[in-house]
Each structure stands twice: as C-alpha cells, then as structure tokens.
Write an enzyme that holds these catalytic residues in place. Structure first.
Site, PDB file in Angstrom:
ATOM      1  N   GLU A  43       0.866  -1.255   0.014  1.00 16.43           N
ATOM      2  CA  GLU A  43       0.081  -0.180   0.066  1.00 16.43           C
ATOM      3  C   GLU A  43       0.781   1.277  -0.188  1.00 16.43           C
ATOM      4  OE1 GLU A  43      -3.122  -0.120  -0.500  1.00 16.43           O
ATOM      5  OE2 GLU A  43      -3.255  -2.172  -0.031  1.00 16.43           O
ATOM      6  N   HIS A  83      -8.606  -1.901   0.992  1.00 15.86           N
ATOM      7  CA  HIS A  83      -7.314  -2.738   0.807  1.00 15.86           C
ATOM      8  C   HIS A  83      -6.416  -2.760   1.881  1.00 15.86           C
ATOM      9  CE1 HIS A  83      -7.461  -2.514  -3.944  1.00 15.86           C
ATOM     10  NE2 HIS A  83      -8.581  -1.472  -3.461  1.00 15.86           N
ATOM     11  N   ASP A  96      -4.796  -8.673   0.964  1.00 16.80           N
ATOM     12  CA  ASP A  96      -4.655  -8.629  -0.476  1.00 16.80           C
ATOM     13  C   ASP A  96      -3.760  -9.879  -0.781  1.00 16.80           C
ATOM     14  OD1 ASP A  96      -6.294  -6.909  -0.672  1.00 16.80           O
ATOM     15  OD2 ASP A  96      -5.072  -5.342  -1.678  1.00 16.80           O
ATOM     16  N   HIS A 109      -7.039   2.711   1.525  1.00 10.08           N
ATOM     17  CA  HIS A 109      -6.640   1.720   2.639  1.00 10.08           C
ATOM     18  C   HIS A 109      -7.035   1.978   3.852  1.00 10.08           C
ATOM     19  CE1 HIS A 109      -3.475   4.827   2.587  1.00 10.08           C
ATOM     20  NE2 HIS A 109      -3.009   4.304   1.636  1.00 10.08           N
ATOM     21  N   ASP A 135      -7.335  10.979  -0.578  1.00 11.71           N
ATOM     22  CA  ASP A 135      -7.845   9.866  -1.695  1.00 11.71           C
ATOM     23  C   ASP A 135      -6.943   8.678  -1.433  1.00 11.71           C
ATOM     24  OD1 ASP A 135      -5.245  10.911  -2.422  1.00 11.71           O
ATOM     25  OD2 ASP A 135      -5.770  11.025  -4.631  1.00 11.71           O
TER      26      ASP A 135
END
Length: 218
Positions: free
Chosen positions: A2, A144, A149, A50, A45
């Site tokens: 991330e 996320h 993931d 995440h 954003d």
C-alpha cells in the site's frame, strides 16, 4: 504494497508491505507484514482506499529500517507473485534504489494481472473481479490491505494455474471452478486456401457477432 499515491517519482512512498509464503501453491504459514513510515503525509484519496492514516504511521519504522528484514524474508530462491506487478515493483525498486541497493529483476516477478488478461481477454480482471469469477469469498475486504490482499491473491493464483488439487491445504480454499491449463483439441492443419465463397461466408459471420472480444476494452 500500500502506498501514499500512484508513483514514487511524484514523491509517493510505500506505507505497508504484506507477503505470504507458498510452496507448490500451498501456504507454509510464514508471512511478512510491516507498516512503514513514509516520512510524508498520506493524502485523503489514498486514505480512502486503504484507511491508513499519517498519524497511525508516525511511530512506524522507515523503509531503510526494515529493508534487511524484508530481503531476508524473500531469501535467494523466490518468485514474487503480484497483481499488477508493475505498480508494486516500481515502488519497491525505487525504495531499494534510494538506498543504493540492487533492483529486483523481472525474472523474479509473476504478474497475475497479465495471467488473467491472457486467460480472460476482454473481461474485468481486478482482484475483486477474479474473486467473483472463482467464487472466492472476499466480503471481509472492505478496504485494501497488503497482507489481506496477499492472502486473497494466493488463492486466486491457484485458480489461475488450474485450481486447487487434492492434497493442497488452504483451509477454507474453494474447490476448482475452472481448469485453465487443459490443452484444447486442435483441428488438423488445412493445406489449401479457402474459396471465395468461404471467405464471403466468414466475413458475413464475423460482421453479425455482437460485441466481439477483439473490440472490447477492459
């Protein structure tokens, strides 16, 4: 991974790395997970994707402080299986380069997005879309997260290689829904040219196909 944004060349950095080790498509239970202080803010954003905030990362180690543990986890004989690998490797190699460490070569990387596009041309091939295609439960993936993931991708990767087989131990791993590696029967090679009538019939047939795959965009 991330990150704080889309490109390290625009000042963005890695904030989380998650890895799950598998051998012969089977999880060994060995993982690597680390939050990283990017030494900059996390834009709104990126936070929306995440949910990792600047304040949460403030007391976390920098990439320089964790890089040795990360490379030790990878070892020498490894493949990095990543969905949309170009994105993650761009960041990882940028961070390594900033520390004067050698980049990770493409030969050590497997891109499951490229695999999915080859297997399902014209279809949606995001991680969520592949979970839906393979009936993999990802309902717990509201945001996320690198380790989550990686866990989901480890199951998607099995399906992209033909599906789970007897003896593989993924706990709640779903049964195979597709077999991608089966060889298709091939017609004997035609040793002569098509006739004019056959070409016209083929042209007419192709023109009547609605939304052909070769004209679709993802």
């Amino acid at each position: 991974t991330e990150t704080t944004g889309l490109s390290p060349h625009h000042g963005h950095r890695i904030i989380e790395i998650g890895c799950i080790e598998t051998v012969n498509f089977t999880s060994t239970g060995r993982t690597y997970h680390q939050y990283i202080n990017p030494e900059r803010d996390v834009p709104a954003d990126a936070f929306a994707v995440h949910g990792i905030s600047s304040s949460f990362l403030r007391d976390k180690p920098t990439f320089k402080e964790v890089v040795n543990d990360f490379l030790k986890f990878l070892g020498e004989d490894y493949k990095l299986v990543i969905h949309n690998a170009g994105f993650d490797m761009n960041f990882i190699n940028y961070e390594l380069g900033s520390l004067k460490l050698p980049a990770i070569s493409n030969e050590y990387v497997i891109d499951t997005l490229a695999m999915a596009r080859k297997a399902f041309p014209g279809a949606k091939n995001s991680l969520d879309a592949l979970c839906s295609r393979f009936s993999i439960d990802n309902s717990h993936r509201e945001l996320h997260g690198a380790l989550l993931d990686a866990e989901i991708l480890s199951r998607v990767y099995v399906h992209l290689n033909g599906g789970p087989q007897a003896g593989f131990n993924f706990g709640h791993q779903e049964q195979a829904t597709v077999q991608l590696n089966k060889k298709k029967q091939q017609r004997p090679r035609r040793e002569y040219e098509p006739t004019k009538q056959e070409l016209e019939a083929h042209k007419k047939f192709v023109s009547e196909i609605e939304n052909p795959l070769w004209l679709c965009e993802e």
